[in-house]
Design a protein around this motif. Sequence first.
Motif, PDB file in Angstrom:
ATOM      1  N   ILE A 215      20.010  47.515   7.249  1.00 51.19           N
ATOM      2  CA  ILE A 215      21.086  47.105   6.465  1.00 51.19           C
ATOM      3  C   ILE A 215      21.709  45.671   6.573  1.00 51.19           C
ATOM      4  O   ILE A 215      22.032  45.099   6.061  1.00 51.19           O
ATOM      5  N   VAL A 216      21.411  45.635   8.064  1.00 53.52           N
ATOM      6  CA  VAL A 216      22.412  44.271   8.486  1.00 53.52           C
ATOM      7  C   VAL A 216      21.378  43.199   8.942  1.00 53.52           C
ATOM      8  O   VAL A 216      21.695  42.148   9.729  1.00 53.52           O
ATOM      9  N   ALA A 217      20.069  43.542   8.475  1.00 51.73           N
ATOM     10  CA  ALA A 217      19.238  42.579   8.632  1.00 51.73           C
ATOM     11  C   ALA A 217      19.599  41.089   8.095  1.00 51.73           C
ATOM     12  O   ALA A 217      19.028  39.981   8.904  1.00 51.73           O
ATOM     13  N   PRO A 218      20.339  40.719   7.344  1.00 53.01           N
ATOM     14  CA  PRO A 218      20.640  39.473   7.035  1.00 53.01           C
ATOM     15  C   PRO A 218      21.261  38.593   7.889  1.00 53.01           C
ATOM     16  O   PRO A 218      21.420  37.377   7.863  1.00 53.01           O
ATOM     17  N   GLU A 219      21.939  39.540   8.967  1.00 52.38           N
ATOM     18  CA  GLU A 219      22.612  38.744  10.023  1.00 52.38           C
ATOM     19  C   GLU A 219      21.442  37.871  10.835  1.00 52.38           C
ATOM     20  O   GLU A 219      21.866  36.962  11.445  1.00 52.38           O
ATOM     21  N   MET A 220      20.404  38.191  10.715  1.00 48.07           N
ATOM     22  CA  MET A 220      19.119  37.619  11.502  1.00 48.07           C
ATOM     23  C   MET A 220      18.562  36.731  10.417  1.00 48.07           C
ATOM     24  O   MET A 220      18.326  35.545  10.752  1.00 48.07           O
TER      25      MET A 220
END
Length: 455
Positions: A215-220
């Motif tokens: 879910i927090v893949a956009p951080e990368m």
Amino acid sequence: MATTKKLGSDDYSLSRVPRDERLGFGTMLLQWLAQSGSISQFTLGATIGVGMSFGGAFLAFTLGAVILEVVIFAIGLAGMREGLATPMLTRWVGFGRNGSALVSLVIAVSLVGWFGVQNTIFGESVSELVGGPSWMWCVVAGAAITVLVIFGFRYMAVFAKIVTPLFFAMVAWSVVDALTDHSFSELIHSPAPGQAVPLSVAATAIAGGYMTGAIVAPEMTRYNRKGAHVFLQSASSMILSEYIVGMTGVLLGHMVRSSQVSNIVLSTSGVFGVLVVLMSTAKINDWNLYGSSLGVVNFFQVVFGRRLHRGAVTIVLGVAGTALSAVGIMTHFTDFLSVLGVAIPPVGGIIVAEYWIVRRMRKPLDETREAGTLPATSPTWVPLSLVIWAAAFCVGKFYDGGIPALNSLLTAFVLYSVLGLAGWIRTYGTSTLTEEADGAEAAPAVPGTAPVGAA
């Protein structure tokens, strides 16, 4: 502000990552692969292998990998296109300004909690291997990771370049050495040595355990240059993590007839191997602290109107997580963190549904993407999204069948898609963005836009 800006890197915590700041394929690939390099993945594979045949375990890992890759790509591609981390993305994708604060709080608490838990495990492991009190090693590890994360994504990428190749070279040597005296064919065709593990349980452990990370893949991915890179890098990470590391763990589990396989890797590697394993664990845990810092920055900016520097936030979170892990408190919160693990996937379901299916809120992002700025305004509330979030959480928490994290994510995706396409998803209120964006100079605004900030 002038003083705090010198404290590490703010890493565009409240604005888009500019196109000229994106990183190349090789650098980003190593960041993804670094998330696959963990002894815990070998242990997971061995645990599944004890209760399943090699073929059954292969099916379980395939199911888990496909689920994770679909989620990571759908959300990560949105993050890459917009150059935004999950907390900021949700302002225009599904939740509105105030709803994004709630999302940020849940993500921040969950990730800093797991940072503390992993740091505790790290400290206890080192204490058993080399001696000394575990609290001392917790402090050493927590301080080192905090310093790394203060300086941001680029320094974390350099660390990944060093640790990732060393970890997999060392593991390959250890595993090959351990399997040399055993028949590969016999291990593959041998029956499960322990109590049977159902496919659904195995898939739950594989997909559910990393769903928050998906879910927090956009951080990368906000640092990626192309959508194809997001797919190739995340898919490579899945192949390495699930099929190579995980399935090797299955073989080791069949070989020793136990899930306790970490000693196989450590015992043949010497002090250098132990150091590399511990560094690889730190490389995974730095993302917990990094993601938490981004969530806190957005939360404070929305709720209190305060523009905090991500580096300063990292220090506070790192000190708190390290201190709690050193005194042994964090391990008592694992049940609570597991509950949050069911609460976060619906956020991903809503993001995917809004960004790719409904598309009622993302138009301002489309209009400002080329200029590299953010829309001048954002919706204040999207009440029905919060209702869907709560309903999806209840499904994931209280329905016994399937994979809880996946159940909650799919429920949110279906509900938001159906209600959104029917025109029931509506925004209420408008918040104006007025504060200056990240960096010494804000990107020039185009007509109708302004750098990010709170009204």
